[in-house]
Design a protein around this motif. Structure first.
Motif, PDB file in Angstrom:
ATOM      1  N   VAL A  68       0.781  -1.197  -0.236  1.00 15.26           N
ATOM      2  CA  VAL A  68       0.125   0.560   0.117  1.00 15.26           C
ATOM      3  C   VAL A  68       0.509   1.266  -0.110  1.00 15.26           C
ATOM      4  N   THR A  69       2.042   1.563  -0.056  1.00 13.79           N
ATOM      5  CA  THR A  69       2.648   1.954   0.882  1.00 13.79           C
ATOM      6  C   THR A  69       2.442   3.669   0.824  1.00 13.79           C
ATOM      7  N   PRO A  70       2.459   3.697   2.282  1.00 13.20           N
ATOM      8  CA  PRO A  70       1.541   4.458   3.060  1.00 13.20           C
ATOM      9  C   PRO A  70       3.043   5.831   3.609  1.00 13.20           C
ATOM     10  N   ASP A  71       2.519   7.394   3.454  1.00 11.95           N
ATOM     11  CA  ASP A  71       3.757   7.735   3.849  1.00 11.95           C
ATOM     12  C   ASP A  71       3.805   7.801   5.147  1.00 11.95           C
ATOM     13  N   VAL A  72       2.864   7.636   6.130  1.00 12.07           N
ATOM     14  CA  VAL A  72       3.569   7.122   7.200  1.00 12.07           C
ATOM     15  C   VAL A  72       2.997   5.764   8.148  1.00 12.07           C
ATOM     16  N   LEU A  73       4.218   5.442   9.002  1.00 11.15           N
ATOM     17  CA  LEU A  73       4.497   3.789   9.202  1.00 11.15           C
ATOM     18  C   LEU A  73       4.464   4.006  10.605  1.00 11.15           C
ATOM     19  N   VAL A  74       3.020   4.133  11.266  1.00 10.98           N
ATOM     20  CA  VAL A  74       3.159   3.975  13.262  1.00 10.98           C
ATOM     21  C   VAL A  74       3.147   2.553  13.896  1.00 10.98           C
ATOM     22  N   LEU A  75       3.990   2.466  14.206  1.00 14.16           N
ATOM     23  CA  LEU A  75       4.867   1.533  14.285  1.00 14.16           C
ATOM     24  C   LEU A  75       4.711   0.899  15.383  1.00 14.16           C
ATOM     25  N   ASP A  76       4.374  -0.019  16.154  1.00 13.40           N
ATOM     26  CA  ASP A  76       4.492  -0.647  17.737  1.00 13.40           C
ATOM     27  C   ASP A  76       5.805  -1.763  17.282  1.00 13.40           C
ATOM     28  N   LEU A  77       7.024  -1.835  18.674  1.00 11.33           N
ATOM     29  CA  LEU A  77       7.917  -2.687  18.056  1.00 11.33           C
ATOM     30  C   LEU A  77       7.533  -3.807  19.250  1.00 11.33           C
ATOM     31  N   ASN A  78       7.095  -4.196  19.739  1.00  4.57           N
ATOM     32  CA  ASN A  78       6.393  -5.614  20.318  1.00  4.57           C
ATOM     33  C   ASN A  78       5.613  -6.317  19.886  1.00  4.57           C
ATOM     34  N   LEU A  79       5.858  -6.598  18.445  1.00  2.71           N
ATOM     35  CA  LEU A  79       5.188  -7.437  17.789  1.00  2.71           C
ATOM     36  C   LEU A  79       5.494  -9.379  17.499  1.00  2.71           C
ATOM     37  N   PRO A  80       4.452  -9.703  17.527  1.00  3.67           N
ATOM     38  CA  PRO A  80       4.740 -11.401  16.592  1.00  3.67           C
ATOM     39  C   PRO A  80       5.522 -11.489  15.479  1.00  3.67           C
ATOM     40  N   GLY A  81       6.019 -12.224  15.416  1.00  6.23           N
ATOM     41  CA  GLY A  81       6.487 -13.408  14.036  1.00  6.23           C
ATOM     42  C   GLY A  81       7.769 -12.337  13.906  1.00  6.23           C
ATOM     43  N   LYS A  82       7.949 -11.090  14.362  1.00  9.89           N
ATOM     44  CA  LYS A  82       8.911 -10.655  13.483  1.00  9.89           C
ATOM     45  C   LYS A  82       9.236  -8.673  14.780  1.00  9.89           C
ATOM     46  N   PRO A  83      10.493  -8.406  14.847  1.00 11.50           N
ATOM     47  CA  PRO A  83      10.098  -7.217  16.151  1.00 11.50           C
ATOM     48  C   PRO A  83       9.805  -5.978  15.318  1.00 11.50           C
ATOM     49  N   GLY A  84       9.729  -4.806  15.847  1.00  7.58           N
ATOM     50  CA  GLY A  84       9.253  -4.149  14.985  1.00  7.58           C
ATOM     51  C   GLY A  84      10.411  -2.837  14.647  1.00  7.58           C
ATOM     52  N   VAL A  85      11.593  -3.781  15.084  1.00  7.46           N
ATOM     53  CA  VAL A  85      12.891  -3.396  14.395  1.00  7.46           C
ATOM     54  C   VAL A  85      13.279  -3.501  13.264  1.00  7.46           C
ATOM     55  N   GLN A  86      12.821  -5.029  13.032  1.00  5.86           N
ATOM     56  CA  GLN A  86      13.132  -5.711  11.816  1.00  5.86           C
ATOM     57  C   GLN A  86      12.363  -4.848  11.248  1.00  5.86           C
ATOM     58  N   VAL A  87      11.297  -4.938  11.072  1.00  2.00           N
ATOM     59  CA  VAL A  87      10.030  -4.235  10.362  1.00  2.00           C
ATOM     60  C   VAL A  87      10.164  -3.195   9.720  1.00  2.00           C
ATOM     61  N   CYS A  88      10.802  -1.757  10.720  1.00  2.00           N
ATOM     62  CA  CYS A  88      11.356  -0.636  10.589  1.00  2.00           C
ATOM     63  C   CYS A  88      12.895  -0.713   9.383  1.00  2.00           C
ATOM     64  N   LYS A  89      13.615  -1.747   9.692  1.00  2.00           N
ATOM     65  CA  LYS A  89      14.310  -1.626   8.772  1.00  2.00           C
ATOM     66  C   LYS A  89      13.939  -2.513   7.420  1.00  2.00           C
TER      67      LYS A  89
END
Length: 242
Positions: A68-89
């Motif tokens: 969906v290519t958003p302008d902004v991703l509002v992201l929690d760090l504590n996520l199941p499956g893959k941590p938020g920092v990895q999602v961010c990267k």
């Protein structure tokens, strides 16, 4: 988890338009708590943002953000499956124009610094008010660094600590430093001093969009990926002291 995507009317009470005023800021919300996630998405939608998608785990977040290519991703760090920092990267690597605003219950310094090093533009605690969140998303979309009070100094201190460590030059050699224009160097110096894009625009009497263009051009010339690396580069060269 089921998909939750909500369109929002443009020009809502939040004045949530994209940086160039082309339309509402497109936002994606990622959190593993459905009630919290839906509440944040609803609040943002009602204030004029366009919530294009939500996700409840890391893998889902990366997949949908690419779709969906958003302008902004509002992201929690504590996520199941893959941590938020990895999602961010991963999402920033896939789309360097994407801005990531971490919205977390943790104010631990280690979490803040790890998020910033992963490419997050800002970090807001979940104790923030709805108005503070709306303002943070708006400013993040504009390219400004947004941090819960007390965390900005921590991040700038980390920039300086990183700059004290030797970093390999892009391509493995420092003999051919890219040539920046005088204006790009001027903008880079103000970025290193911690000024927002809006403040830089006012200082140099140029438009916000022009500042963004100079930053993007500089990132490309220096083969850097985000503001963290850009500030580190500037501080290494003493531009923040000029």
């Amino acid at each position: 988890m089921t998909d939750t995507a909500a369109g929002a009317a443009s020009g809502g009470p939040g004045g949530a338009t994209a940086g160039g005023g082309q339309g509402p800021v497109r936002v994606m919300v990622v959190d593993d708590h459905p009630m919290w996630r839906d509440a944040v998405a609803r609040d943002l939608s009602e204030s004029g943002f366009e919530v294009v998608a939500t996700a409840g785990d890391g893998e889902q977040a990366v997949r949908r953000a690419k779709a969906v290519t958003p302008d902004v991703l509002v992201l929690d760090l504590n996520l199941p499956g893959k941590p938020g920092v990895q999602v961010c990267k991963e999402v920033v690597a896939a789309n360097p124009a994407l801005r990531v605003l971490v919205l977390s219950a943790s104010g631990e310094h280690a979490d803040v610094l790890e998020a910033v090093k992963s490419g997050a533009t800002g970090y807001l605690l979940k104790s923030a008010s709805t108005q503070e969140l709306q303002d943070a998303v708006r400013r993040t979309a504009a390219g400004d660094p947004v941090f819960t009070p007390g965390l900005a100094g921590l991040v700038l201190g980390e920039y300086r600590r990183l700059a004290a460590d030797p970093a390999p030059a892009p391509g493995g050699g420092a003999s051919k430093a890219p040539r920046l224009t005088d204006r790009e160097t001027e903008v880079l110096r103000l970025v290193a001093k911690g000024l927002s894009y809006k403040q830089i625009a006012e200082r140099l009497v140029i438009s916000h969009r022009t500042v963004q263009n100079h930053v993007q051009n500089t990132l490309g010339k220096l083969q850097l990926h985000n503001r963290v690396e850009l500030v580190r580069y500037a501080i290494e060269r003493g531009l923040d002291d000029e």
